[in-house]
Design a protein around this motif. Sequence first.
Motif, PDB file in Angstrom:
ATOM      1  N   SER A 143       0.812  -1.217   0.000  1.00  0.00           N
ATOM      2  CA  SER A 143       0.000   0.000   0.000  1.00  0.00           C
ATOM      3  C   SER A 143       0.846   1.267   0.000  1.00  0.00           C
ATOM      4  O   SER A 143       0.420   2.305  -0.523  1.00  0.00           O
ATOM      5  N   ILE A 144       2.046   1.223   0.569  1.00  0.00           N
ATOM      6  CA  ILE A 144       2.846   2.445   0.645  1.00  0.00           C
ATOM      7  C   ILE A 144       3.409   2.851  -0.713  1.00  0.00           C
ATOM      8  O   ILE A 144       3.824   3.999  -0.898  1.00  0.00           O
ATOM      9  N   PHE A 145       3.423   1.937  -1.676  1.00  0.00           N
ATOM     10  CA  PHE A 145       4.003   2.236  -2.987  1.00  0.00           C
ATOM     11  C   PHE A 145       2.978   2.704  -4.007  1.00  0.00           C
ATOM     12  O   PHE A 145       3.351   3.335  -4.999  1.00  0.00           O
ATOM     13  N   LYS A 243      12.684  16.482  14.106  1.00  0.00           N
ATOM     14  CA  LYS A 243      11.762  15.360  13.903  1.00  0.00           C
ATOM     15  C   LYS A 243      11.798  14.400  15.088  1.00  0.00           C
ATOM     16  O   LYS A 243      10.765  13.851  15.487  1.00  0.00           O
ATOM     17  N   PHE A 244      12.985  14.204  15.654  1.00  0.00           N
ATOM     18  CA  PHE A 244      13.165  13.261  16.760  1.00  0.00           C
ATOM     19  C   PHE A 244      13.872  13.988  17.897  1.00  0.00           C
ATOM     20  O   PHE A 244      15.109  13.985  17.981  1.00  0.00           O
ATOM     21  N   HIS A 292      16.665   2.416  16.336  1.00  0.00           N
ATOM     22  CA  HIS A 292      17.891   2.951  15.766  1.00  0.00           C
ATOM     23  C   HIS A 292      18.075   2.550  14.302  1.00  0.00           C
ATOM     24  O   HIS A 292      18.704   3.288  13.536  1.00  0.00           O
ATOM     25  N   LYS A 293      17.508   1.443  13.919  1.00  0.00           N
ATOM     26  CA  LYS A 293      17.524   1.117  12.484  1.00  0.00           C
ATOM     27  C   LYS A 293      16.744   2.176  11.719  1.00  0.00           C
ATOM     28  O   LYS A 293      17.141   2.592  10.621  1.00  0.00           O
ATOM     29  N   GLU A 294      15.642   2.649  12.287  1.00  0.00           N
ATOM     30  CA  GLU A 294      14.873   3.716  11.655  1.00  0.00           C
ATOM     31  C   GLU A 294      15.653   5.025  11.655  1.00  0.00           C
ATOM     32  O   GLU A 294      15.621   5.774  10.679  1.00  0.00           O
ATOM     33  N   GLU A 351       4.636   7.268   7.190  1.00  0.00           N
ATOM     34  CA  GLU A 351       4.809   7.751   8.563  1.00  0.00           C
ATOM     35  C   GLU A 351       5.830   6.896   9.300  1.00  0.00           C
ATOM     36  O   GLU A 351       5.783   5.669   9.263  1.00  0.00           O
ATOM     37  N   ILE A 352       6.762   7.562   9.964  1.00  0.00           N
ATOM     38  CA  ILE A 352       7.820   6.854  10.698  1.00  0.00           C
ATOM     39  C   ILE A 352       7.298   6.529  12.089  1.00  0.00           C
ATOM     40  O   ILE A 352       7.007   7.425  12.884  1.00  0.00           O
ATOM     41  N   LYS A 353       7.176   5.244  12.372  1.00  0.00           N
ATOM     42  CA  LYS A 353       6.638   4.790  13.658  1.00  0.00           C
ATOM     43  C   LYS A 353       7.661   3.943  14.371  1.00  0.00           C
ATOM     44  O   LYS A 353       8.362   3.127  13.742  1.00  0.00           O
ATOM     45  N   PHE A 354       7.755   4.115  15.685  1.00  0.00           N
ATOM     46  CA  PHE A 354       8.624   3.278  16.484  1.00  0.00           C
ATOM     47  C   PHE A 354       7.757   2.260  17.227  1.00  0.00           C
ATOM     48  O   PHE A 354       6.682   2.579  17.726  1.00  0.00           O
TER      49      PHE A 354
END
Length: 355
Positions: A143-145, A243-244, A292-294, A351-354
């Motif tokens: 879906s993200i593509f 952002k972080f 941390h990979k993100e 969206e970047i989610k942890f």
Amino acid sequence: MNRTKTMFFAFMGKEPEQTEKISEIQYGYEFWNLKKFTIDEFVEELKNKIPPVNNNVVHNYKTDNDSREPYAITEEQFKKCSWGLLIPDTLEEGGFSYAETMFILNLYSPNFLYPYFYVNDMGIMRQKHDKDSMTYFHTQDCSIFNNKNFVEFYKTLFEQSKYGSWHLDRIQSWNKEDWRLFVAALLYSELKDYENSKSSFGWQRESAEMTTILEALFTAGDSRNEEVMYRLRKRIAALLAWKFPDIEKDIKKLYRARSAFVHGSFFEQIAKESPNAYNNLPIPDFNLLYKHKEYVRVALVAYLNLAKIVNSDNIDNVKSVMDALEQSIIDIELREKLISETKKLFDLMPEIKFK
């Protein structure tokens, strides 16, 4: 001999919700629902979109057995795939290999992707992966593509896909900055070995490799060797703290895990605790590693984007991205410019989610 730069990538995963066989995303980029095709329909459509380079490769599409590895697929193999992407922009100088394009796709996706096969004008080429497909089947999110943001992201970083693979003609003109980016890209791609697969006794190796990537981006080649972690944290904060907000504090945690692995205290802890653990092995810190990979993924995305901008001479009095980041620690106007350019690209990403 004229060759086409268009390639196709097929993936396993959940069946798309799209009812059409093919939908154009933007600019010739297409999303295919492979569950709507028979294998014969698929092959014919492929040949229309990516004409075979010559008649010698016409057998590299469909086969009744898999003995012609890695070329061609059987009907049974085709049925394992659920979705695919037609990508019209690929690097010709790389020999139309799939590594460069997959590098950009894996920067866009929060999870590494494992194409079942890819297609260029030489036909269908199956891919082998060391992992059981069930470990990544549900993380290959189609879906993200299927949206214009993906295309804009891909086109923005397209020229930086050159760092996704070593190629002799390409590297002849590389400078130190190019080599640093290549090393960071190579090490990032190798992080897929750890995704959904952790070793109780060696999981902190991943933290060591992630810090190596960050150092390649933010401190490698620096004229000073002292206070490496301090300068790295300040530079990455100048780029990503908007952002972080906790990124400096989190980087400290990553380095503690790295130091425990590199300097041996992690193994001393295992030796001390294991005899009384009743077969309970040390538990990897999954949340720390995923977070941390993100960080590494988005830092690499941001850095590649700024490297392209710096190379275009769009930032005055800046020699490199590292130089720009060092200056931006005290130069608020420059920092705001770097953040503005980074935000434009991040707005295109899922969206970047942890966890």
